[in-house]
Scaffold this motif. Sequence first.
Motif, mmCIF file in Angstrom:
data_model
loop_
_atom_site.group_PDB
_atom_site.id
_atom_site.type_symbol
_atom_site.label_atom_id
_atom_site.label_comp_id
_atom_site.label_asym_id
_atom_site.label_seq_id
_atom_site.Cartn_x
_atom_site.Cartn_y
_atom_site.Cartn_z
ATOM 1 N N PRO A 33 0.825 -1.206 0.000
ATOM 2 C CA PRO A 33 0.000 0.000 0.000
ATOM 3 C C PRO A 33 0.862 1.261 0.000
ATOM 4 O O PRO A 33 1.823 1.374 0.768
ATOM 5 C CB PRO A 33 -0.800 -0.123 1.302
ATOM 6 N N ARG A 35 1.318 5.255 0.603
ATOM 7 C CA ARG A 35 0.727 6.301 1.441
ATOM 8 C C ARG A 35 0.675 7.660 0.754
ATOM 9 O O ARG A 35 0.175 8.623 1.311
ATOM 10 C CB ARG A 35 1.506 6.423 2.739
ATOM 11 N N LEU A 85 -7.734 1.440 -0.019
ATOM 12 C CA LEU A 85 -6.983 0.394 0.692
ATOM 13 C C LEU A 85 -7.829 -0.312 1.747
ATOM 14 O O LEU A 85 -7.321 -0.742 2.775
ATOM 15 C CB LEU A 85 -5.720 0.984 1.335
ATOM 16 N N ARG A 90 -9.504 -3.687 8.767
ATOM 17 C CA ARG A 90 -8.620 -2.597 9.179
ATOM 18 C C ARG A 90 -8.899 -2.222 10.631
ATOM 19 O O ARG A 90 -10.028 -2.315 11.101
ATOM 20 C CB ARG A 90 -8.819 -1.353 8.306
ATOM 21 N N SER A 132 -3.252 -1.407 9.369
ATOM 22 C CA SER A 132 -3.283 -2.840 9.099
ATOM 23 C C SER A 132 -3.462 -3.582 10.422
ATOM 24 O O SER A 132 -2.765 -3.284 11.392
ATOM 25 C CB SER A 132 -1.966 -3.261 8.444
ATOM 26 N N LEU A 139 -1.861 3.430 7.498
ATOM 27 C CA LEU A 139 -2.221 3.536 6.083
ATOM 28 C C LEU A 139 -2.591 4.971 5.714
ATOM 29 O O LEU A 139 -2.039 5.534 4.779
ATOM 30 C CB LEU A 139 -3.361 2.589 5.749
#
Length: 149
Positions: A33, A35, A85, A90, A132, A139
């Motif tokens: 992922p 940012r 994402l 999450r 995460s 994230l």
Amino acid sequence: MEFHVIAEDVLARARAAAGADEEHELTTAPGVPLRCCLRRAGSEALVLFRYRPGAGRGPYAEVGPVYAHAERCAGPEVVDGGLPLFTAPRVLRAYTAGGRIHDGVLSGPDSGREDLAALLADPAVARVQVRSPTHGCFLFEVTGSAVRA
């Protein structure tokens, strides 16, 4: 609801230092992922660096690894109210304006928007970090307004 990536000045410093020291690696890592734009990486060049999100202060301040494009990109593109994402569970960690953890929930792709809205509806909550659940990696941040980290 506003989604906030890492500030451009922080990204510019990380990009400038990429490959110059052990805290700013120049690399590729397909699927990680990003940012800077809130999408997953392809085969492009990336910078991996240490980052401390602005929400947590004092004993709640955390530093962790994040990836961003090695070159400036167009930034996030959130389409049709989607959550970037957010294709897996999450951790949503709510912070007060003073940088203290206020609340947190484990959220899934189907409940993310509602869980974020519920946390942000609390007047004590200034921002929510999306992380995460397996590695705890930061994230992005979410606010109810245009507040910037």
